[in-house]
Design a protein around this motif. Structure first.
Motif: not given
Length: 154
Positions: A48-57
């Motif tokens: 989920a954290t990786i997904a949040l980072i991808i969303r920010d990128l």
């Protein structure tokens, strides 16, 4: 393209709190061991954290973080992935139904924050919802029918 660190840290905190609630719910409701499920919950929080980072990128993308979580989970669980055996072994110890309650609560809060946008859509949102529900129902039924036929169960 940058990561919003304050928001990411707040979201990670929420993920950890939610993970603890899921583990407690699992223990109380299903009598499942919290200790056995901790590695799986950590993996779920990391995905989920990786997904949040991808969303920010990719801020211009209309694809939500939930969609990225789904794609990442799919990729990590694919049989050709060398990590899939361990990924599935650990995450299988986290009951899916225990996750749905906080997930639906957060989805409701997310929609609640956009109530003014929903009001602008008026009756159209009801029509769209009905079409989406019917379409998803028949798509799921078709997939289930196909899988059951391929397995020889029907």
């Amino acid at each position: 393209m940058s990561i919003n660190m304050p928001r990411l840290m707040r979201n990670i905190g929420l993920l950890v709190i939610t993970g603890m609630l899921v583990l407690i719910t699992q223990k109380v409701g299903l009598k499942m061991s919290i200790l056995d499920a901790i590695p799986g919950m950590i993996i779920i929080i990391l995905v989920a954290t990786i997904a949040l980072i991808i969303r920010d990128l990719f801020p211009k993308s209309i694809f939500p973080a939930f969609g990225w979580v789904t794609i990442l989970g799919f990729l990590f669980s694919m049989p050709y992935n060398p990590l899939s055996v361990k990924f599935m072994e650990y995450t299988d110890k986290v009951n899916f139904m225990a996750i749905t309650t906080p997930l639906l609560a957060f989805a409701g809060l997310s929609v609640g924050n956009k109530i003014d946008d929903l009001k602008k859509m008026s009756w159209k949102i009801a029509l769209i919802s009905i079409i989406v529900f019917i379409t998803i129902f028949f798509a799921c039924a078709l997939i289930a029918e196909t899988v059951l036929r391929l397995r020889g169960d029907i």
